[in-house]
Design a protein around this motif. Structure first.
Motif, PDB file in Angstrom:
ATOM      1  N   GLY A  15      62.009  28.388  14.574  1.00 54.26           N
ATOM      2  CA  GLY A  15      61.159  28.260  15.747  1.00 54.26           C
ATOM      3  C   GLY A  15      60.182  27.109  15.597  1.00 54.26           C
ATOM      4  O   GLY A  15      59.810  26.729  14.491  1.00 54.26           O
ATOM      5  N   LYS A  16      59.773  26.541  16.720  1.00 52.98           N
ATOM      6  CA  LYS A  16      58.816  25.436  16.723  1.00 52.98           C
ATOM      7  C   LYS A  16      57.745  25.714  17.761  1.00 52.98           C
ATOM      8  O   LYS A  16      58.028  26.225  18.831  1.00 52.98           O
ATOM      9  CB  LYS A  16      59.521  24.125  17.074  1.00 52.98           C
ATOM     10  N   THR A  17      56.515  25.388  17.425  1.00 51.71           N
ATOM     11  CA  THR A  17      55.403  25.518  18.360  1.00 51.71           C
ATOM     12  C   THR A  17      54.661  24.188  18.420  1.00 51.71           C
ATOM     13  O   THR A  17      54.309  23.629  17.386  1.00 51.71           O
ATOM     14  CB  THR A  17      54.431  26.628  17.924  1.00 51.71           C
ATOM     15  N   THR A  38      44.774  23.193  27.740  1.00 56.21           N
ATOM     16  CA  THR A  38      45.651  23.430  26.596  1.00 56.21           C
ATOM     17  C   THR A  38      47.078  23.602  27.086  1.00 56.21           C
ATOM     18  O   THR A  38      47.318  24.268  28.087  1.00 56.21           O
ATOM     19  CB  THR A  38      45.225  24.692  25.815  1.00 56.21           C
ATOM     20  N   ASN A  39      48.008  23.006  26.379  1.00 55.48           N
ATOM     21  CA  ASN A  39      49.428  23.134  26.669  1.00 55.48           C
ATOM     22  C   ASN A  39      50.112  23.644  25.404  1.00 55.48           C
ATOM     23  O   ASN A  39      49.940  23.082  24.330  1.00 55.48           O
ATOM     24  CB  ASN A  39      50.005  21.781  27.081  1.00 55.48           C
ATOM     25  N   VAL A  40      50.900  24.746  25.528  1.00 60.66           N
ATOM     26  CA  VAL A  40      51.622  25.313  24.395  1.00 60.66           C
ATOM     27  C   VAL A  40      53.101  25.390  24.745  1.00 60.66           C
ATOM     28  O   VAL A  40      53.467  25.866  25.821  1.00 60.66           O
ATOM     29  CB  VAL A  40      51.100  26.725  24.038  1.00 60.66           C
ATOM     30  N   LYS A  41      53.955  24.896  23.837  1.00 58.64           N
ATOM     31  CA  LYS A  41      55.400  24.960  24.043  1.00 58.64           C
ATOM     32  C   LYS A  41      56.036  25.599  22.806  1.00 58.64           C
ATOM     33  O   LYS A  41      55.853  25.114  21.689  1.00 58.64           O
ATOM     34  CB  LYS A  41      55.974  23.557  24.257  1.00 58.64           C
TER      35      LYS A  41
END
Length: 55
Positions: A15-17, A38-41
């Motif tokens: 997994g990647k964040t 804030t941007n989280v992917k």
């Protein structure tokens, strides 16, 4: 194991964040303000379960 199936490899995919944030704040004697974004992917760590119904 040298001969793992592709299904096992794809199920246990790493997994990647990625998180990006920026904020601006300021104020005077009587007021203050703050603006933040804030941007989280997230990718690869969450699987949707598949259910097969056999009559």
């Amino acid at each position: 194991m040298a001969h793992e199936s592709d299904g096992v490899k794809s199920y246990f995919e790493k997994g990647k964040t990625l998180t990006n944030s920026i904020s601006i704040d300021g104020g005077g004697e009587k007021t203050s303000g703050r603006f933040s974004v804030t941007n989280v992917k997230n990718t690869g760590s969450c699987r949707t379960p598949v259910m097969t119904v056999t009559p």
